[in-house]
Enzyme design. Structure first.
Site, PDB file in Angstrom:
ATOM      1  CB  CYS A 114     -69.332 -54.408-112.562  1.00 27.29           C
ATOM      2  SG  CYS A 114     -69.142 -55.369-111.058  1.00 27.29           S
ATOM      3  CG  HIS A 260     -66.389 -55.667-115.041  1.00 24.87           C
ATOM      4  ND1 HIS A 260     -65.571 -55.199-114.039  1.00 24.87           N
ATOM      5  CD2 HIS A 260     -67.259 -56.521-114.454  1.00 24.87           C
ATOM      6  CE1 HIS A 260     -65.937 -55.753-112.901  1.00 24.87           C
ATOM      7  NE2 HIS A 260     -66.952 -56.560-113.114  1.00 24.87           N
ATOM      8  CG  ASN A 290     -65.290 -58.013-110.164  1.00 27.37           C
ATOM      9  OD1 ASN A 290     -65.166 -56.794-110.232  1.00 27.37           O
ATOM     10  ND2 ASN A 290     -66.410 -58.638-110.456  1.00 27.37           N
TER      11      ASN A 290
HETATM   12  O1  UT7 Z   1     -69.084 -58.176-111.936  1.00 22.90           O
HETATM   13  C1  UT7 Z   1     -70.049 -59.137-111.718  1.00 22.90           C
HETATM   14  C2  UT7 Z   1     -69.610 -59.871-110.489  1.00 22.90           C
HETATM   15  N1  UT7 Z   1     -70.005 -61.216-110.401  1.00 22.90           N
HETATM   16  C3  UT7 Z   1     -69.705 -62.177-111.286  1.00 22.90           C
HETATM   17  O2  UT7 Z   1     -69.152 -61.992-112.315  1.00 22.90           O
HETATM   18  C4  UT7 Z   1     -70.097 -63.562-110.885  1.00 22.90           C
HETATM   19  C5  UT7 Z   1     -70.467 -64.446-112.015  1.00 22.90           C
HETATM   20  N2  UT7 Z   1     -70.551 -65.805-111.532  1.00 22.90           N
HETATM   21  C6  UT7 Z   1     -69.460 -66.537-111.308  1.00 22.90           C
HETATM   22  O3  UT7 Z   1     -68.366 -66.091-111.589  1.00 22.90           O
HETATM   23  C7  UT7 Z   1     -69.643 -67.923-110.781  1.00 22.90           C
HETATM   24  O4  UT7 Z   1     -71.025 -68.178-110.630  1.00 22.90           O
HETATM   25  C8  UT7 Z   1     -68.922 -68.133-109.414  1.00 22.90           C
HETATM   26  C9  UT7 Z   1     -67.422 -68.125-109.631  1.00 22.90           C
HETATM   27  C10 UT7 Z   1     -69.311 -67.072-108.421  1.00 22.90           C
HETATM   28  C11 UT7 Z   1     -69.301 -69.469-108.841  1.00 22.90           C
HETATM   29  O5  UT7 Z   1     -68.985 -70.497-109.758  1.00 22.90           O
HETATM   30  P1  UT7 Z   1     -70.069 -71.609-110.086  1.00 22.90           P
HETATM   31  O6  UT7 Z   1     -69.420 -72.520-111.041  1.00 22.90           O
HETATM   32  O7  UT7 Z   1     -71.318 -70.923-110.506  1.00 22.90           O
HETATM   33  O8  UT7 Z   1     -70.219 -72.344-108.688  1.00 22.90           O
HETATM   34  P2  UT7 Z   1     -71.509 -72.538-107.787  1.00 22.90           P
HETATM   35  O9  UT7 Z   1     -71.874 -71.272-107.108  1.00 22.90           O
HETATM   36  O10 UT7 Z   1     -72.569 -73.241-108.588  1.00 22.90           O
HETATM   37  O11 UT7 Z   1     -70.940 -73.543-106.695  1.00 22.90           O
HETATM   38  C12 UT7 Z   1     -70.438 -74.819-107.065  1.00 22.90           C
HETATM   39  C13 UT7 Z   1     -69.892 -75.471-105.809  1.00 22.90           C
HETATM   40  C14 UT7 Z   1     -70.852 -75.438-104.643  1.00 22.90           C
HETATM   41  O12 UT7 Z   1     -70.704 -76.645-103.910  1.00 22.90           O
HETATM   42  P3  UT7 Z   1     -71.759 -77.855-104.102  1.00 22.90           P
HETATM   43  O13 UT7 Z   1     -73.072 -77.284-103.713  1.00 22.90           O
HETATM   44  O14 UT7 Z   1     -71.669 -78.240-105.535  1.00 22.90           O
HETATM   45  O15 UT7 Z   1     -71.241 -78.885-103.159  1.00 22.90           O
HETATM   46  C15 UT7 Z   1     -70.323 -74.307-103.790  1.00 22.90           C
HETATM   47  O16 UT7 Z   1     -70.651 -74.438-102.429  1.00 22.90           O
HETATM   48  O17 UT7 Z   1     -68.722 -74.804-105.382  1.00 22.90           O
HETATM   49  C16 UT7 Z   1     -68.843 -74.432-103.996  1.00 22.90           C
HETATM   50  N3  UT7 Z   1     -68.120 -73.187-103.782  1.00 22.90           N
HETATM   51  C17 UT7 Z   1     -66.813 -73.157-103.465  1.00 22.90           C
HETATM   52  N4  UT7 Z   1     -65.911 -74.122-103.263  1.00 22.90           N
HETATM   53  C18 UT7 Z   1     -64.656 -73.735-102.981  1.00 22.90           C
HETATM   54  C19 UT7 Z   1     -68.575 -71.918-103.893  1.00 22.90           C
HETATM   55  N5  UT7 Z   1     -67.583 -71.049-103.635  1.00 22.90           N
HETATM   56  C20 UT7 Z   1     -66.484 -71.785-103.378  1.00 22.90           C
HETATM   57  C21 UT7 Z   1     -65.157 -71.453-103.060  1.00 22.90           C
HETATM   58  N6  UT7 Z   1     -64.279 -72.472-102.872  1.00 22.90           N
HETATM   59  N7  UT7 Z   1     -64.728 -70.186-102.955  1.00 22.90           N
END
Ligand code: UT7
Length: 333
Positions: A114, A260, A290
């Site tokens: 990125c 970014h 992204n």
């Molecule tokens: O350029 C760098 C690229 N990467 C980034 O910038 C990523 C940075 N991180 C993020 O943007 C966030 O961590 C994410 C958007 C990827 C994830 O958000 P989060 O608030 O950290 O969610 P999480 O991974 O802690 O997941 C929370 C819940 C989980 O369910 P449980 O275990 O609480 O029941 C996941 O299974 O959300 C669930 N989940 C989803 N639900 C619906 C994960 N992905 C999805 C989805 N739709 N697409």
């Protein structure tokens, strides 16, 4: 004294729009979850048979060259950033060079994820300031849509990424009033596996690509989203402050921050840390997701088209991504 300045910008996004609703066909997700956690409403996916990583970059580059009033033959060097090349090797920069008829000039093929575009811009800046080259094409292009796992298992990664390309023509100038002021590059390989694709890898027992690797998910993007998020908010702010300090400037001097496009919550957090008003930060992640190395040049292009980048403005580019890498560039437009 020679300086480097951006004289033309171009971009290309595929016409295939994929909404959050469209993704619910492949995985359990919702428009509400995606928008709330990332700000993304839609992204673009390439069309097989029409777009390639190199062809998208060529389209972006043609636009940048035209706007800079520079012909392909006048370009001295290509610096091309991508983590999703058309071939494992050689890089897509060579394919784009061929398509644009720029045979013979050097192509620097970089990844840096990125942060790729800012790294590429930094390389261009150095080559111009040393007097080695006069005109350099800097490119970021990505096709993420074929790498992501669109099943439930990959959903936290899959919903984020999109495809697109951006380019900038960087040229030598003797005018200190309009130039790249400085660039700042960082990385921390201790976190390499917090956002990575393992395969195809060369250090494997037999072959670098096998059916077992595919079955075990080695070709999928693996991301520790929480770790990426936590490091990103700190490093983004740090590297912007570093650029300002190096030029004896402060956040209120920034006319436009082009971060970014990782997550709208990350950009908002950084904006608040720097106490910048909303109108000074570009967000277009809502429409493109992204796009890794392409995200900054696409956002910069849109800002420029909207008249939000004017001569004399202080424009700050900042990135964070896999590696981990982070970087900034401060430009007096
Ligand atoms: O350029 C760098 C690229 N990467 C980034 O910038 C990523 C940075 N991180 C993020 O943007 C966030 O961590 C994410 C958007 C990827 C994830 O958000 P989060 O608030 O950290 O969610 P999480 O991974 O802690 O997941 C929370 C819940 C989980 O369910 P449980 O275990 O609480 O029941 C996941 O299974 O959300 C669930 N989940 C989803 N639900 C619906 C994960 N992905 C999805 C989805 N739709 N697409």
């Amino acid at each position: 004294m020679k300086y480097a300045t951006i004289t033309g910008l171009g971009y290309y996004v595929p016409d295939n729009v994929i909404t959050n609703e469209d993704l619910t066909q492949y995985m359990e997700t919702s428009d509400e979850w995606i928008q709330e956690r990332t700000g993304i409403q839609q992204r673009r996916y390439f069309t097989y048979g029409k777009d390639t990583n190199a062809s998208m970059a060529a389209a972006a580059s043609r636009m940048a060259l035209e706007r800079a009033n520079v012909t392909a033959k006048e370009v001295d060097l290509i610096v091309y950033a991508t983590i999703t090349p058309d071939y494992f090797f050689p890089g897509s920069g060579f394919l784009m060079q061929r398509e644009l008829g720029m045979d013979g000039i050097g192509v620097i093929d970089i990844r840096d994820q990125c942060s790729g575009f800012v790294y590429a811009l930094s390389i261009a800046d150095q080559f111009i300031r040393t007097g080695t080259y006069k005109t350099i094409l800097v490119v970021g292009s990505e096709i993420q849509s074929t790498w992501i796992d669109k099943s439930n298992q990959g959903r936290s990664v899959a919903v984020i990424f999109g495809d697109g390309a951006g380019a900038a023509v960087v040229q030598a100038t003797s005018d200190p009033a309009h130039r790249i002021l400085s660039t700042h590059l960082h990385a921390d390989g201790r976190f390499a596996e917090d956002l990575y694709v393992k395969d195809p890898g060369s250090s494997r027992p037999n072959r670098s690509a096998t059916k077992e690797m595919v079955d075990e998910g080695g070709f999928n993007v693996v991301m520790n989203g929480n770790a990426v998020f936590k490091h990103a908010v700190v490093r983004f702010t740090e590297v912007i402050q570093e650029a300002l300090k190096a030029n004896e400037l402060s956040p209120e001097d920034i006319s436009l921050l082009v971060p970014h496009q990782a997550n709208i919550r990350i950009s908002d957090y950084v904006r608040q840390q720097l106490k910048l008003p909303e109108e000074k930060v570009i967000n277009n992640i809502q429409r493109y997701g992204n796009t890794t190395a392409a995200s900054i040049p696409i956002a910069l292009n849109e800002a420029w088209e909207q008249g939000r980048v004017r001569p004399g403005d202080l424009v700050c580019l900042a990135a964070f991504g896999s590696g981990f890498t982070w970087a900034s560039a401060l430009i007096r437009w």
